[in-house]
Write a protein that holds these residues in place. Structure first.
Motif, short mmCIF file in Angstrom:
data_model
loop_
_atom_site.label_atom_id
_atom_site.label_comp_id
_atom_site.label_asym_id
_atom_site.label_seq_id
_atom_site.Cartn_x
_atom_site.Cartn_y
_atom_site.Cartn_z
N MET A 36 0.88 -1.17 0.00
CA MET A 36 0.00 0.00 0.00
C MET A 36 0.92 1.21 0.00
SD MET A 36 -3.11 1.24 2.52
CE MET A 36 -4.12 -0.19 2.19
N VAL A 37 1.06 1.83 -1.15
CA VAL A 37 2.00 2.93 -1.34
C VAL A 37 1.28 4.23 -1.00
CG1 VAL A 37 3.45 4.13 -3.01
CG2 VAL A 37 3.25 1.63 -3.09
N THR A 38 1.70 4.86 0.09
CA THR A 38 0.95 5.96 0.68
C THR A 38 1.63 7.30 0.45
OG1 THR A 38 0.23 4.41 2.38
CG2 THR A 38 -0.18 6.73 2.79
N GLY A 39 0.98 8.14 -0.34
CA GLY A 39 1.53 9.44 -0.70
C GLY A 39 1.27 10.52 0.32
N HIS A 40 1.85 11.67 0.06
CA HIS A 40 1.80 12.81 0.97
C HIS A 40 0.39 13.32 1.19
CE1 HIS A 40 3.50 16.22 3.08
NE2 HIS A 40 2.93 17.09 2.26
N GLU A 41 -0.51 13.10 0.24
CA GLU A 41 -1.87 13.62 0.33
C GLU A 41 -2.74 12.88 1.35
OE1 GLU A 41 -0.73 13.41 -4.13
OE2 GLU A 41 -0.39 12.28 -2.29
N ALA A 42 -2.28 11.72 1.79
CA ALA A 42 -3.12 10.83 2.60
C ALA A 42 -3.45 11.40 3.98
CB ALA A 42 -2.42 9.48 2.78
N ALA A 43 -4.59 10.93 4.50
CA ALA A 43 -4.92 11.21 5.90
C ALA A 43 -3.93 10.47 6.79
CB ALA A 43 -6.35 10.73 6.19
N ALA A 44 -3.78 10.97 8.01
CA ALA A 44 -2.89 10.34 8.99
C ALA A 44 -1.47 10.29 8.48
CB ALA A 44 -3.42 8.96 9.39
N HIS A 45 -0.87 9.09 8.36
CA HIS A 45 0.57 9.00 8.24
C HIS A 45 1.07 8.70 6.82
CE1 HIS A 45 -0.63 7.90 12.44
NE2 HIS A 45 0.11 8.97 12.62
N GLY A 46 0.87 9.66 5.93
CA GLY A 46 1.44 9.57 4.60
C GLY A 46 2.90 9.99 4.61
N GLY A 47 3.59 9.74 3.51
CA GLY A 47 4.99 10.11 3.43
C GLY A 47 5.18 11.55 2.97
N ASP A 48 6.41 11.88 2.54
CA ASP A 48 6.69 13.25 2.13
C ASP A 48 6.74 13.41 0.62
OD1 ASP A 48 9.01 11.87 1.73
OD2 ASP A 48 10.28 13.14 2.98
N VAL A 49 6.39 12.34 -0.13
CA VAL A 49 6.35 12.40 -1.59
C VAL A 49 4.90 12.19 -2.04
CG1 VAL A 49 7.19 11.37 -3.75
CG2 VAL A 49 8.69 11.49 -1.75
N THR A 50 4.45 12.97 -3.00
CA THR A 50 3.07 12.86 -3.46
C THR A 50 2.84 11.56 -4.22
OG1 THR A 50 3.47 13.98 -5.56
CG2 THR A 50 2.92 15.36 -3.65
N SER A 51 1.59 11.15 -4.27
CA SER A 51 1.22 9.92 -4.98
C SER A 51 1.56 9.99 -6.45
CB SER A 51 -0.28 9.66 -4.82
OG SER A 51 -0.62 9.43 -3.48
N LEU A 52 1.48 11.18 -7.04
CA LEU A 52 1.75 11.34 -8.47
C LEU A 52 3.15 10.89 -8.84
CD1 LEU A 52 0.60 12.39 -11.17
CD2 LEU A 52 1.60 14.62 -10.61
N VAL A 53 4.10 11.04 -7.92
CA VAL A 53 5.48 10.62 -8.16
C VAL A 53 5.78 9.28 -7.50
CG1 VAL A 53 7.91 11.18 -7.73
CG2 VAL A 53 6.30 12.99 -8.42
N LEU A 54 5.28 9.10 -6.28
CA LEU A 54 5.63 7.91 -5.50
C LEU A 54 5.10 6.63 -6.13
CD1 LEU A 54 6.98 6.90 -2.89
CD2 LEU A 54 4.77 7.14 -1.75
N VAL A 55 3.86 6.63 -6.58
CA VAL A 55 3.26 5.40 -7.13
C VAL A 55 4.02 4.90 -8.36
CG1 VAL A 55 1.21 4.40 -8.19
CG2 VAL A 55 1.01 5.80 -6.12
N PRO A 56 4.24 5.73 -9.40
CA PRO A 56 4.97 5.22 -10.56
C PRO A 56 6.43 4.87 -10.25
CG PRO A 56 4.56 7.57 -10.80
CD PRO A 56 3.74 7.10 -9.64
N SER A 57 7.01 5.60 -9.29
CA SER A 57 8.39 5.30 -8.92
C SER A 57 8.51 3.91 -8.30
CB SER A 57 8.91 6.34 -7.93
OG SER A 57 10.22 6.02 -7.49
N ILE A 58 7.62 3.59 -7.36
CA ILE A 58 7.63 2.27 -6.74
C ILE A 58 7.26 1.20 -7.77
CG2 ILE A 58 6.58 0.81 -4.96
CD1 ILE A 58 8.38 2.94 -3.80
#
Length: 343
Positions: free
Chosen positions: A129-151
């Protein structure tokens, strides 16, 4: 892998992802994940039984945050009950994966960067479950737009559930284009008829005046970088961390309320101070979270919410919402496909 009709996931959210909401999402063709953070092992077992009654033969999961007291016991209950999917966060899932794979179960690990993803895969994770910066609670510091394709590029063999910023069919279609296999929609599913989230909070999230800009991201509220709804209490809680004696007192009060013996908390504070201080901060935040989530008090309480609140404009039933999202994703996918036709 998940044996579901639609690529839609309800993530485990404390006091929100209850058996009733989990079952509603699974019955609608998605997959619900039970939040076990506030539950004892006996309550977890009872909740699993209830889900199986409410959603017979449907796939579902439970979430365990291994850093937190009581999580290992809840994970063992899930394994004993042969739950189809176990979502692990903040901890190494190797022993869970080994036992789950023994009965055909799957392990989903929540990650916020490539380093965590690699460790999860090496420890036996079946999906991320790749969790981007936009998420509620404990998302990371990279947005989903970049994090998802990178992973997705780094680990092409592993299924990905994208989390953070998804609440519509357009978002679902976009996530699949980015390399995800499904999306988690916490804020969106929390704002439905079947959700136990306080009605006052549902109305606040779906209020047009509450936009994607009306959230706060910081680490002072519960010790881990988290996103919450902007409010006077949230602004105050994120201004500076509470003094350690206050954190410790509130954490013990939270442990007492959740029936977690103090002997499970004290040793960690003595031997793993930094890690357990974060746990204590999270425990100290429990009262404020409950005030908002359960009681609907947005004056004293603090509500986890994603930036996707700017995309939430109503409070539908889960079945209606799922069908709307799938229909919109289907339309968007067809329209976009036509734009790339080679002549």
């Amino acid at each position: 892998m998940l044996n579901i009709r639609y690529p839609l996931i309800l993530p485990g959210m404390s006091w929100i992802s209850t058996p009733e909401l989990v079952a509603a999402v699974s019955n609608a063709g998605g997959l619900g994940i039970l939040a076990t953070g506030p539950l004892s092992s006996e309550e977890t077992r009872n909740a699993i039984h209830k889900i199986r009654i409410l959603a017979p033969e449907k796939s579902f999961g439970i979430g365990v945050t291994l850093l937190m007291p009581g999580s290992e016991e809840n994970a063992k209950v899930a394994l004993d009950e042969e739950v189809p999917l176990i979502n692990v966060s903040l901890g190494k899932p190797d022993w869970i994966a080994q036992k789950a794979h023994g009965y055909g179960g799957k392990v989903l690990c929540t990650v916020t960067n490539a380093t965590h993803a690699a460790k999860a895969i090496n420890a036996g994770a079946d999906a991320l479950m790749v969790t981007g910066h936009e998420a509620a609670a404990h998302g990371g510091d990279v947005t989903s737009l970049v994090l998802v394709p990178s992973i997705a590029d780094r680990f092409p063999q592993i299924p990905i559930i994208a989390a953070g910023g998804f609440a519509t069919g357009r978002g679902l279609s976009g996530a699949l284009s980015l390399g995800a296999d499904a999306v988690a929609m916490g804020t969106r599913f929390a704002t439905t008829v079947e959700s136990p989230l306080a009605d006052n909070v549902k109305r606040a999230i779906s209020d047009p005046l509450n936009t994607e800009s009306d959230t706060i991201y910081g680490k002072n509220f519960d010790g881990i970088p988290s996103r919450v709804m902007k409010s006077p209490a949230a602004l105050k809680a994120n201004r500076k961390p509470a003094p350690f004696p206050v954190v410790l007192y509130r954490a013990f009060e939270a442990a007492k309320y959740m029936n977690i013996p103090l002997w499970k908390v004290l040793p960690g504070l003595m031997t793993q101070y930094d890690k357990m201080y974060s746990v204590a901060q999270f425990g100290a935040a429990t009262k404020a979270i409950q005030d908002a989530t359960v009681s609907g008090d947005l004056i004293k309480g603090v509500q986890f919410v994603g930036q996707s609140q700017g995309l939430v404009h109503d409070i539908p039933k889960v079945e209606e919402l799922v069908q709307r999202i799938i229909a919109e994703a289907n339309t968007v996918a067809k329209e976009n496909a036509s734009k790339f036709e080679i002549k």
